[in-house]
Design a protein around this motif. Structure first.
Motif, PDB file in Angstrom:
ATOM      1  N   ASN B 397       0.784  -1.244   0.000  1.00  0.00           N
ATOM      2  CA  ASN B 397       0.000   0.000   0.000  1.00  0.00           C
ATOM      3  C   ASN B 397       0.812   1.289   0.000  1.00  0.00           C
ATOM      4  N   ASN B 398       2.039   1.200  -0.481  1.00  0.00           N
ATOM      5  CA  ASN B 398       2.795   2.434  -0.691  1.00  0.00           C
ATOM      6  C   ASN B 398       2.409   3.030  -2.053  1.00  0.00           C
ATOM      7  N   ILE B 399       2.576   4.336  -2.155  1.00  0.00           N
ATOM      8  CA  ILE B 399       2.361   4.998  -3.446  1.00  0.00           C
ATOM      9  C   ILE B 399       3.731   5.156  -4.098  1.00  0.00           C
ATOM     10  N   VAL B 400       3.842   4.651  -5.326  1.00  0.00           N
ATOM     11  CA  VAL B 400       5.158   4.603  -5.965  1.00  0.00           C
ATOM     12  C   VAL B 400       5.152   5.388  -7.279  1.00  0.00           C
ATOM     13  N   CYS B 424      -6.300  -3.144  -5.311  1.00  0.00           N
ATOM     14  CA  CYS B 424      -7.127  -4.076  -4.531  1.00  0.00           C
ATOM     15  C   CYS B 424      -7.576  -3.472  -3.198  1.00  0.00           C
ATOM     16  N   ASN B 425      -6.913  -2.422  -2.791  1.00  0.00           N
ATOM     17  CA  ASN B 425      -7.229  -1.803  -1.511  1.00  0.00           C
ATOM     18  C   ASN B 425      -8.364  -0.801  -1.690  1.00  0.00           C
ATOM     19  N   PRO B 426      -9.527  -1.052  -1.068  1.00  0.00           N
ATOM     20  CA  PRO B 426     -10.671  -0.170  -1.278  1.00  0.00           C
ATOM     21  C   PRO B 426     -10.413   1.271  -0.826  1.00  0.00           C
ATOM     22  N   GLU B 427      -9.437   1.446   0.068  1.00  0.00           N
ATOM     23  CA  GLU B 427      -9.137   2.797   0.567  1.00  0.00           C
ATOM     24  C   GLU B 427      -8.211   3.565  -0.375  1.00  0.00           C
ATOM     25  N   MET B 428      -7.614   2.851  -1.323  1.00  0.00           N
ATOM     26  CA  MET B 428      -6.477   3.431  -2.047  1.00  0.00           C
ATOM     27  C   MET B 428      -6.855   4.675  -2.852  1.00  0.00           C
ATOM     28  N   LYS B 429      -8.076   4.713  -3.387  1.00  0.00           N
ATOM     29  CA  LYS B 429      -8.491   5.895  -4.141  1.00  0.00           C
ATOM     30  C   LYS B 429      -8.419   7.138  -3.236  1.00  0.00           C
ATOM     31  N   ASP B 430      -8.945   6.991  -2.035  1.00  0.00           N
ATOM     32  CA  ASP B 430      -8.929   8.131  -1.109  1.00  0.00           C
ATOM     33  C   ASP B 430      -7.512   8.453  -0.653  1.00  0.00           C
ATOM     34  N   VAL B 431      -6.706   7.395  -0.467  1.00  0.00           N
ATOM     35  CA  VAL B 431      -5.330   7.614  -0.007  1.00  0.00           C
ATOM     36  C   VAL B 431      -4.540   8.401  -1.066  1.00  0.00           C
ATOM     37  N   VAL B 432      -4.630   7.947  -2.326  1.00  0.00           N
ATOM     38  CA  VAL B 432      -3.904   8.640  -3.399  1.00  0.00           C
ATOM     39  C   VAL B 432      -4.425  10.071  -3.543  1.00  0.00           C
ATOM     40  N   ASN B 433      -5.732  10.214  -3.405  1.00  0.00           N
ATOM     41  CA  ASN B 433      -6.331  11.538  -3.506  1.00  0.00           C
ATOM     42  C   ASN B 433      -5.842  12.469  -2.410  1.00  0.00           C
ATOM     43  N   LYS B 434      -5.849  11.948  -1.197  1.00  0.00           N
ATOM     44  CA  LYS B 434      -5.497  12.771  -0.040  1.00  0.00           C
ATOM     45  C   LYS B 434      -4.009  13.107  -0.041  1.00  0.00           C
ATOM     46  N   ARG B 435      -3.207  12.121  -0.400  1.00  0.00           N
ATOM     47  CA  ARG B 435      -1.764  12.319  -0.239  1.00  0.00           C
ATOM     48  C   ARG B 435      -1.069  12.879  -1.470  1.00  0.00           C
ATOM     49  N   VAL B 436      -1.667  12.694  -2.633  1.00  0.00           N
ATOM     50  CA  VAL B 436      -0.963  13.146  -3.835  1.00  0.00           C
ATOM     51  C   VAL B 436      -1.820  14.048  -4.724  1.00  0.00           C
ATOM     52  N   VAL B 484     -10.051   1.006  -8.585  1.00  0.00           N
ATOM     53  CA  VAL B 484     -10.078   1.466  -9.982  1.00  0.00           C
ATOM     54  C   VAL B 484     -11.419   1.161 -10.653  1.00  0.00           C
ATOM     55  N   THR B 485     -12.406   0.779  -9.839  1.00  0.00           N
ATOM     56  CA  THR B 485     -13.745   0.549 -10.386  1.00  0.00           C
ATOM     57  C   THR B 485     -14.597   1.768 -10.062  1.00  0.00           C
ATOM     58  N   HIS B 486     -15.078   2.427 -11.114  1.00  0.00           N
ATOM     59  CA  HIS B 486     -15.864   3.647 -10.928  1.00  0.00           C
ATOM     60  C   HIS B 486     -17.229   3.277 -10.352  1.00  0.00           C
TER      61      HIS B 486
END
Ligand SMILES: [Fe+2]
Lengths: 80, 574
Positions: B397-400, B424-436, B484-486
């Motif tokens: 779950n790191n952003i690379v 695969c991580n359901p939180e990842m959309k929010d994580v990428v949004n918040k952090r990057v 990645v599923t809208h």
């Protein structure tokens, strides 16, 4: 010396801004003149003679416009 | 023969160099100037193209400009004449740029480049047509170009065969699907010529309840031609787009940054529906006329990937090629190709199979950048180990950030200037949004999937190397790749083959070994509002200014936490 330099720099900047301001005013006056005299009078005559510059009427059978024929290299050297 | 294509002074300035019919370099100016959608003269992009092509200005045989400025000026004057005196402000506002640059294209080109050769002016939609058909894999194809507006044309249809393009029919300004889309973009409080794709993303959350209202605005004929009721618009005489009548029809405009309500989503959905219907009607007729199963598209509206994904289901076409840089940046490429093939009659020599046409930096250059700036990094002699490590970091779950080779041409990052994350991580959309990315929460992130597996994961009709088509994620896979599923169960996928980009492909394969899923979240390597990174320095700054955890840059791995944050924390800070 530093003070004089920064004063001159500031003065130069201010003068540039002033120049830009003057050119904006001159542009505005000239463009207003062109708009109301050039565009205005032409538009008035066009309206009198029923000339349309944009095709906006609805209800035609098709709105496609056929593209005019072949062009040669020399036609592409022109900006029109 | 060397031809330099240029597009500028409206939107997305760009330059492109072709040598004997093959593209050797192309880039948008924004990547160098760091000004998003830079409209200025693409001096840096040109400089880069000449360097990449190893030629001097005096070795350019022709410069091809992407439109005919005087024809465009005629349209501007006609609009003012038609709408006098309502257009006064627009006239005063727009004339200085016409007088200072747009009407002085030849002298600006000659002066800035010290160029003495021929300058050729290709019509805007001819350039769009050239940018798609002439680099497509087809020998024959129907062609649709569709955008806001060029000189007069907003939509054109035609046919391409060999090196010849013949545009048969056109729709003229002010009637424009692109400008209709932009009007609704403005109405919904977004930025015109920038945020249209946000409206497309928002549409998935709405119901097309306002289609009837839109039918009052656009009259679409059986033959696909259309006309807008201009009472609903003011863009032909004002610096704004929707008229008061438009606002009366749909309710108050959304203010920038205001709350997005269900009404806004429904309006976006209705617009998307109307635009799709119109495009499909045009295409069905185009197929009837050309009797050809191949279709080539370009122009800003051809970047509507939701509509693109439905073309094969809704029209008789069987194969579609769309220019990845379909906005006006692609006009530079199109003008050059159109001149080489269609005007000068040379055989076609090039098929666009990848879009890595921008600047690249070799391992030594990157090492010396990292060392020269005291950046802590780890060099991997064994590239497999690096890619394995990167896949593991993503899996954890790191952003690379993934930076390699030559920069992409067009608006999409396709594996050389990308940010990768765990889909695969359901939180990842929010994580990428918040952090990057700091995007609006309603906007989806895109998946990249290996070529062998895309049919298992997506109901895709074709492979999608350039991320230009949205297809449904298969129902049984949606839970596997939630990031990645809208909301409507779709994804704007990129399919990747090993031979197109081996390292990008391999990192997905390594991720599959860990997760069982041959998919990654791929988003462009930039912060919201900034162009995609170009140089190693841009990439490092971007990482340090955001929450990107690691960066794989060529053979090196850089960790954000190993490096001092106070040095390059943001673009503005330096
Ligand atoms: Fe365009």
């Amino acid at each position: 010396m530093e003070k004089i330099k920064s004063f001159l720099k500031g003065f130069g900047k201010g003068f540039k801004k002033f120049g830009e301001g003057v050119s904006n005013v001159v542009n505005f006056v000239l463009l207003t003149f062109v708009y109301f005299i050039g565009i205005g009078i032409t538009s008035l005559f066009a309206k009198i003679f029923g000339k349309k510059f944009l095709d906006m009427k609805e209800g035609e059978k098709s709105y496609w416009k056929n593209k005019e024929g072949e062009k040669e290299l020399k036609d592409y050297k022109k900006m029109f | 023969m060397n031809i330099l294509g240029i597009s500028c002074f409206y939107h997305d300035s760009a330059a492109c160099l072709i040598k004997d019919g093959k593209i050797v370099a192309g880039s948008e100016e924004e990547r160098f100037s760091r000004k998003k959608h830079d409209t200025g003269f693409p001096f840096n992009a040109i400089k880069y193209c000449l360097k990449e092509g190893e030629i001097d200005v005096d070795e350019i045989d022709y410069i091809a400009f992407y439109e005919k400025p005087l024809l465009k000026f005629e349209r501007i004057l006609s609009s003012h004449l038609e709408t006098f005196p309502k257009s006064f402000r627009a006239f005063v506002g727009s004339m200085p740029s016409w007088l200072n640059e747009k009407l002085r294209v030849p002298s600006i080109i000659r002066k800035k480049l010290k160029y003495k050769g021929e300058i050729i002016f290709v019509e805007h939609h001819e350039a769009h047509a050239g940018s798609t058909f002439l680099v497509s894999p087809f020998n024959e194809a129907a062609i649709l170009t569709i955008d806001g507006v060029g000189e007069w044309t907003t939509t054109s249809t035609g046919f391409g065969k060999g090196n010849d393009i013949s545009i048969k029919k056109e729709i003229h300004f002010p009637h424009s699907l692109g400008l209709l889309y932009s009007t609704v973009t403005a109405y919904l409080g977004f930025r015109v010529n920038n945020d249209e794709y946000k409206v497309m993303g928002l549409a998935s959350y709405g119901e097309p309840k306002y289609v009837k209202n839109f039918r009052k605005i656009i009259d679409v004929k059986k033959d696909g031609s259309f006309r807008l009721n201009m009472d609903y618009f003011v863009y032909h005489h004002k610096m704004r787009m929707p008229s008061e009548k438009f606002v009366k029809e749909f309710g108050p405009m959304r203010k920038k940054g205001g709350e997005i309500t269900q009404r806004h989503k429904d309006i976006a959905a209705s617009l998307q529906r109307i635009v799709e219907e119109t495009i499909f009607q045009i295409l069905r007729n185009l197929h009837k006329e050309t009797k050809c199963d191949n279709l080539c598209m370009a122009g800003g509206v051809a970047l509507n990937s939701v509509s693109n994904g439905k073309i094969l289901d809704n029209t008789p076409f069987k194969n579609v090629f769309i220019q990845p840089a379909s906005s006006d940046a692609g006009g530079s490429l199109g003008a050059a190709m159109y001149l080489y093939n269609s005007i000068l009659g040379n055989k076609r020599e090039y098929i666009m199979e990848d879009i890595y046409l921008g600047p690249g930096f070799n391992t030594d250059e990157i090492r010396s950048f990292l060392k020269g700036n005291n950046i802590k990094f780890k060099e991997f002699k064994d590239d497999n180990k690096l890619l394995k490590k990167a896949a593991d970091l993503i899996h954890k779950n790191n952003i690379v950030g993934f930076y390699q080779g030559r920069m992409e041409w067009g608006p999409r990052a396709l594996g050389n200037r990308s940010i990768l994350a765990n889909p695969c991580n359901p939180e990842m959309k929010d994580v990428v949004n918040k952090r990057v990315k700091h995007r609006e929460p309603f906007r989806p992130f895109a998946p990249v999937v290996t070529y062998e597996d895309y049919m298992d994961y997506f109901e895709a009709k074709t492979q999608v190397p350039f991320m230009l088509f949205v297809y449904p994620v298969r129902k049984n896979k949606r839970k596997l790749i939630p990031a990645v599923t809208h909301v409507d169960g779709t994804g704007r996928l990129q399919t990747i083959r090993k031979d197109w980009n081996p390292r990008y492909y391999q990192i997905i394969k390594e991720f599959e070994k860990l997760s069982g899923v041959p998919v990654l979240l791929n988003t462009s390597f930039n912060i919201r509002g900034e162009p995609i990174v170009c140089t190693p320095e841009d990439a490092y700054r971007c990482m340090m200014g955001t929450g990107i955890d690691y960066m794989v840059i060529d053979r090196f791995l850089v960790a954000r936490e190993d490096n001092p944050k106070d040095k390059w924390t943001s673009w503005e800070g330096n």
